[in-house]
Design a protein around this motif. Structure first.
Motif, PDB file in Angstrom:
ATOM      1  N   ASP A 145       0.900  -1.147   0.027  1.00 10.55           N
ATOM      2  CA  ASP A 145      -0.030   0.108   0.038  1.00 10.55           C
ATOM      3  C   ASP A 145       0.917   1.377  -0.010  1.00 10.55           C
ATOM      4  OD1 ASP A 145       0.911   0.239   2.541  1.00 10.55           O
ATOM      5  OD2 ASP A 145      -1.049  -0.269   3.700  1.00 10.55           O
ATOM      6  N   SER A 146       0.451   2.415   0.531  1.00  7.55           N
ATOM      7  CA  SER A 146       1.173   3.473   0.404  1.00  7.55           C
ATOM      8  C   SER A 146       2.420   3.540   1.292  1.00  7.55           C
ATOM      9  CB  SER A 146       0.391   4.754   0.625  1.00  7.55           C
ATOM     10  OG  SER A 146      -0.299   4.704   2.078  1.00  7.55           O
ATOM     11  N   SER A 147       2.666   2.829   2.277  1.00  8.73           N
ATOM     12  CA  SER A 147       3.519   2.758   2.957  1.00  8.73           C
ATOM     13  C   SER A 147       4.795   1.503   2.570  1.00  8.73           C
ATOM     14  CB  SER A 147       3.147   1.994   4.398  1.00  8.73           C
ATOM     15  OG  SER A 147       2.510   0.868   4.326  1.00  8.73           O
ATOM     16  N   GLY A 148       4.278   0.954   1.327  1.00  6.36           N
ATOM     17  CA  GLY A 148       5.274  -0.082   0.787  1.00  6.36           C
ATOM     18  C   GLY A 148       4.787  -1.290   0.887  1.00  6.36           C
ATOM     19  N   PRO A 149       6.091  -2.359   0.162  1.00  6.07           N
ATOM     20  CA  PRO A 149       5.281  -3.829   0.445  1.00  6.07           C
ATOM     21  C   PRO A 149       5.333  -4.245   1.873  1.00  6.07           C
ATOM     22  CG  PRO A 149       7.589  -3.313  -0.228  1.00  6.07           C
ATOM     23  CD  PRO A 149       6.947  -1.991  -0.004  1.00  6.07           C
ATOM     24  N   TYR A 150       4.568  -5.086   2.012  1.00  2.00           N
ATOM     25  CA  TYR A 150       4.274  -5.743   3.311  1.00  2.00           C
ATOM     26  C   TYR A 150       5.325  -7.021   3.293  1.00  2.00           C
ATOM     27  CZ  TYR A 150       0.517  -2.931   4.807  1.00  2.00           C
ATOM     28  OH  TYR A 150      -0.217  -1.660   5.159  1.00  2.00           O
ATOM     29  N   ASP A 151       5.503  -7.328   4.751  1.00  2.00           N
ATOM     30  CA  ASP A 151       6.443  -8.599   4.783  1.00  2.00           C
ATOM     31  C   ASP A 151       6.308  -9.795   3.848  1.00  2.00           C
ATOM     32  OD1 ASP A 151       8.730  -9.809   6.756  1.00  2.00           O
ATOM     33  OD2 ASP A 151       7.337 -11.374   6.681  1.00  2.00           O
ATOM     34  N   TYR A 152       7.176 -10.423   3.186  1.00  2.00           N
ATOM     35  CA  TYR A 152       7.109 -11.210   2.232  1.00  2.00           C
ATOM     36  C   TYR A 152       6.776 -12.550   2.981  1.00  2.00           C
ATOM     37  CZ  TYR A 152       8.333 -14.121  -1.675  1.00  2.00           C
ATOM     38  OH  TYR A 152       8.358 -15.023  -2.727  1.00  2.00           O
ATOM     39  N   ALA A 153       7.409 -13.044   3.914  1.00  4.74           N
ATOM     40  CA  ALA A 153       7.192 -14.288   4.577  1.00  4.74           C
ATOM     41  C   ALA A 153       5.812 -14.336   5.062  1.00  4.74           C
ATOM     42  CB  ALA A 153       8.173 -14.723   5.634  1.00  4.74           C
ATOM     43  N   MET A 154       5.412 -13.181   5.771  1.00  4.27           N
ATOM     44  CA  MET A 154       4.016 -13.152   6.420  1.00  4.27           C
ATOM     45  C   MET A 154       2.980 -13.331   5.311  1.00  4.27           C
ATOM     46  SD  MET A 154       3.970 -10.495   9.460  1.00  4.27           S
ATOM     47  CE  MET A 154       2.333 -10.836   9.825  1.00  4.27           C
ATOM     48  N   THR A 155       3.068 -12.433   4.314  1.00  5.38           N
ATOM     49  CA  THR A 155       1.966 -12.594   3.337  1.00  5.38           C
ATOM     50  C   THR A 155       2.113 -13.760   2.403  1.00  5.38           C
ATOM     51  OG1 THR A 155       2.397 -10.150   3.119  1.00  5.38           O
ATOM     52  CG2 THR A 155       1.483 -11.515   1.098  1.00  5.38           C
TER      53      THR A 155
END
Length: 350
Positions: free
Chosen positions: A262-272
């Motif tokens: 989102d606007s803050s950037g990518p979320y954690d790869y492993a969690m996602t």
């Protein structure tokens, strides 16, 4: 995961939350309801200095998983009282002025009174104003017509209304037999209901999560700083907030959104990635999407300098920040995905 949740309980919680006014900064009533429901389930509830709630669910290990959702909503404040007896507004949260035109509202005074009104443009009738259809809808063009006999600023002040009083919008809640839920403020009360559906299931089935859960119910998300601070023991945060729907997006109202960025950037790869795996394992309908004009409590936590991993999921909502709609399937799917994540490698005490 099969659907193990008490749908009647979940919808009752949702309807009660939706019908409780809670514009950002005016959340003490709804937080009290969250506290009461938490205590009914037998979990510990505490409040933060900012007025948010923290639900603690003991786990098998001392490691702490954070989960967040927010009960604050879009709304307004009285900016000024006009000589006509109408009120000028200042917005709370980001929405189109046109989305609140002709909406019923309530003014909440500092001494505890509630006064009804209607939000209109300053030129509300085509029979009177030639440019009523074409005038620009912005904050300056909107005002509240009070359902009281008022003809002056003094009349309004005599009612106890002052600058800075909160204004809430009629949510117009409808839960349809076919599963659609129509209401303002599904962002993010649908997610809070999903969390309670998961909590009721944990309690009923006596399931102990692998990690201790700290569930943060925040009250300033709509203005960007809801969960800007986290306790040091929280190293991972699962934010639960609504998913958007529209052009260039893949989700629909019966799915769970898994937000990759989102606007803050990518979320954690492993969690996602793990959330995607769990949704596929349990047959939960989901969509992966990117929201460049969106921020969450996880965004606030990351921008606040917290050293955490973070991911974002939630029920897909159509017409977000306007006349919103989702489906029971999306809410139940969200509860299911939260449950799958918190019980990953967990055991039951039965």
């Amino acid at each position: 995961m099969k659907n193990p949740f008490d749908q009647t309980y979940l919808l009752e919680i949702l309807q009660d939350l939706l019908n409780t006014p809670s514009p950002t900064g005016y959340c003490h009533h709804i937080i009290d309801k969250v506290r009461q429901e938490t205590e009914k389930l037998g979990y510990t509830f505490s409040t933060t200095n900012k007025g948010g709630g923290v639900i603690t669910v003991p786990g098998l290990s001392s490691e702490v998983l954070g989960i967040s959702a927010h009960v604050d909503t879009l709304g307004a404040m009285v900016r000024s009282i006009k000589s006509s007896g109408h009120l000028r507004l200042t917005s709370i949260g980001g929405y189109m002025a046109s989305s609140i035109e002709n909406e019923y509202c309530q003014v909440h005074t500092r001494d505890g009174r509630t006064i009804d009104g209607t939000i209109l443009t300053t030129k509300p009738s085509v029979h009177v104003y030639g440019d009523a259809r074409d005038m620009k809808r912005d904050e300056a063009a909107m005002e509240v017509r009070l359902d009281e006999i008022v003809n002056s600023k003094a009349d309004v002040e005599a009612l106890g209304i002052r600058v800075g009083d909160f204004v809430s919008f009629d949510p117009r809640v409808q839960i349809k037999p076919n599963g659609f839920v129509k209401s303002r403020h599904l962002d993010d009360k649908a997610s809070v209901a999903a969390i309670f559906g998961m909590l009721e299931w944990l309690k009923r089935e006596e399931i102990v999560p692998q990690r201790t859960l700290k569930i943060f119910i925040t009250t300033y998300e709509e203005v960007g700083h809801g969960l800007s601070h986290l306790p040091a023991e929280v190293t991972e945060l699962l934010a639960v907030d609504m998913g958007a729907m529209g052009d260039d997006l893949s989700g629909n109202e019966q799915q769970v959104s898994i937000c990759a960025k989102d606007s803050s950037g990518p979320y954690d790869y492993a969690m996602t990635s793990r959330l995607i795996e769990l949704a596929e394992r349990d047959g939960i309908a989901y969509a992966i999407d990117i929201y460049p004009s969106y921020g969450s409590d996880a965004s606030a936590a990351l921008r606040g300098g917290n050293d955490i991993r973070a991911a974002l999921i939630g029920p897909v909502v159509h017409a977000s920040h306007a006349m919103e709609r989702t489906h029971l399937h999306a809410i139940l799917g969200t509860a299911g995905l939260i449950a799958a994540y918190v019980t990953d490698a967990a055991v039951t005490s039965k």
